[in-house]
Design a protein around this motif. Structure first.
Motif, short mmCIF file in Angstrom:
data_model
loop_
_atom_site.label_atom_id
_atom_site.label_comp_id
_atom_site.label_asym_id
_atom_site.label_seq_id
_atom_site.Cartn_x
_atom_site.Cartn_y
_atom_site.Cartn_z
N UNK A 132 15.20 35.57 66.58
CA UNK A 132 16.25 36.58 66.70
C UNK A 132 15.66 37.98 66.85
N UNK A 133 14.63 38.28 66.06
CA UNK A 133 14.00 39.59 66.13
C UNK A 133 13.44 39.88 67.53
N UNK A 134 12.91 38.84 68.17
CA UNK A 134 12.32 39.01 69.49
C UNK A 134 13.32 39.60 70.47
N UNK A 135 14.60 39.27 70.31
CA UNK A 135 15.64 39.79 71.19
C UNK A 135 16.24 41.08 70.63
N UNK A 136 16.56 41.08 69.35
CA UNK A 136 17.30 42.18 68.73
C UNK A 136 16.49 43.47 68.66
N UNK A 137 15.18 43.35 68.42
CA UNK A 137 14.36 44.54 68.16
C UNK A 137 13.64 45.06 69.41
N UNK A 138 14.15 44.74 70.59
CA UNK A 138 13.47 45.22 71.80
C UNK A 138 13.62 46.73 72.00
N UNK A 139 14.75 47.28 71.60
CA UNK A 139 15.00 48.71 71.78
C UNK A 139 14.69 49.47 70.50
N UNK A 140 14.34 50.76 70.61
CA UNK A 140 14.08 51.56 69.41
C UNK A 140 15.31 51.60 68.50
N UNK A 141 15.09 51.53 67.20
CA UNK A 141 16.19 51.56 66.23
C UNK A 141 16.42 53.00 65.80
N UNK A 142 17.63 53.50 66.05
CA UNK A 142 17.97 54.87 65.69
C UNK A 142 18.57 54.91 64.28
N UNK A 143 18.62 56.09 63.70
CA UNK A 143 19.27 56.26 62.41
C UNK A 143 20.78 56.45 62.62
N UNK A 144 21.56 56.20 61.56
CA UNK A 144 23.00 56.43 61.67
C UNK A 144 23.30 57.91 61.88
N UNK A 145 22.50 58.75 61.26
CA UNK A 145 22.70 60.20 61.46
C UNK A 145 22.49 60.58 62.92
N UNK A 146 21.52 59.97 63.57
CA UNK A 146 21.27 60.25 64.99
C UNK A 146 22.43 59.75 65.84
N UNK A 147 22.94 58.55 65.54
CA UNK A 147 24.06 58.02 66.31
C UNK A 147 25.31 58.88 66.15
N UNK A 148 25.50 59.46 64.97
CA UNK A 148 26.66 60.33 64.75
C UNK A 148 26.64 61.55 65.67
N UNK A 149 25.46 61.95 66.09
CA UNK A 149 25.34 63.12 66.96
C UNK A 149 25.45 62.76 68.44
N UNK A 150 25.46 61.49 68.76
CA UNK A 150 25.51 61.07 70.16
C UNK A 150 26.93 61.16 70.70
N UNK A 151 27.05 61.24 72.03
CA UNK A 151 28.37 61.29 72.68
C UNK A 151 28.85 59.88 72.95
#
Length: 263
Positions: free
Chosen positions: A98-117
């Motif tokens: 599962x990790x091989x698929x799920x962790x392909x992209x960088x993991x952002x913080x929730x605080x960073x996602x809150x600032x995204x559009x």
């Protein structure tokens, strides 16, 4: 434009009544390149058994960009085209498959996602660095308004399936990996939370059910031996972020350093 894609299903939320589709389940997954996708609407309980895919199972399905939804990961699935591929991915070796698929992209913080559009991002996987609590907040015990009217519809084919409303909103209180994080409080809509509550309530009563749900989703999933992450998504129209699922492999022990050969 309609296209055929391959998706690893990672999230199924608790069903909600829908006037147009009787009820819908927000389903999310990951494509082969690790990017997230939202498949909506899916009237999962009204599908044939062959269409009822499981979490961490690959499917192929025809999709088209969702109409009237600015969230970039949202696609409309053509349910009759669903084909399941292989078994559910294993949890062996600390969920390595599962990790091989799920962790392909960088993991952002929730605080960073809150600032995204919302037009840039509406799905993500975040690391929970400190999970403070898991709470059950009482809400209405029955569907109201449009949701109640939708639930009372009679399908053109087959029988209407009663959908029980869960009389609690379950939520996590946690801090993400941002060093300046002041904490987050987010409800979790994972189907497994609602189903576990119903099963435990029917067997042990409501108060005991709440205890057992917390034991599962706080003591076990967020226990000291778990590498706990949350799948998060934006709610359409309100744009607020909620937790839609958990990813909780055991923490891998550090690998011993390689010994250098003397020869």
């Amino acid at each position: 434009m309609r296209e055929r894609i391959k998706v690893l299903i990672t999230v199924k939320t608790y069903p909600t009544p829908s006037w147009k589709h009787f009820e819908t389940v927000c389903t999310a997954g990951v494509r082969e390149d690790g990017s997230f996708i939202r498949l909506y609407p899916i009237d999962f309980r009204y599908r044939d058994v062959v269409d009822q895919f499981q979490k961490y199972q690959w499917i192929e399905v025809d999709v088209a960009p969702a109409e009237n939804d600015p969230r970039p990961e949202s696609f409309k699935p053509y349910m009759s085209t669903i084909e399941t591929i292989g078994p559910v991915l294993s949890t062996k070796d600390y969920w390595a498959e599962r990790k091989k698929i799920i962790f392909q992209k960088p993991i952002k913080s929730m605080c960073e996602l809150n600032l995204s559009h919302v037009k840039d991002c509406s799905l993500g996987l975040i690391k929970a660095s400190s999970i403070v609590d898991f709470q059950a907040i009482p809400v209405e015990r029955d569907w109201v308004g449009k949701a109640k009217a939708a639930q009372m519809q009679i399908p053109l084919h087959g029988e209407r399936k009663d959908l029980e409303k869960i009389p609690y909103n379950f939520r996590y209180i946690y801090r993400c990996t941002d060093p300046n994080c002041n904490g987050h409080e987010q409800i979790i809509t994972d189907w497994e939370v609602g189903q576990l509550f119903r099963k435990m309530r029917d067997s042990y009563g409501e108060d005991n059910a709440l205890t057992k749900v917390k034991e599962r989703f706080f003591d076990f999933i967020c226990g000291p031996g778990k590498d706990t992450h949350f799948y998060v998504g934006r709610v359409n129209q309100h744009w607020t972020w909620i937790i839609i699922g958990c990813f909780y492999p055991k923490i891998e022990p550090p690998k011993p350093p390689k010994q250098l050969s003397l020869f």
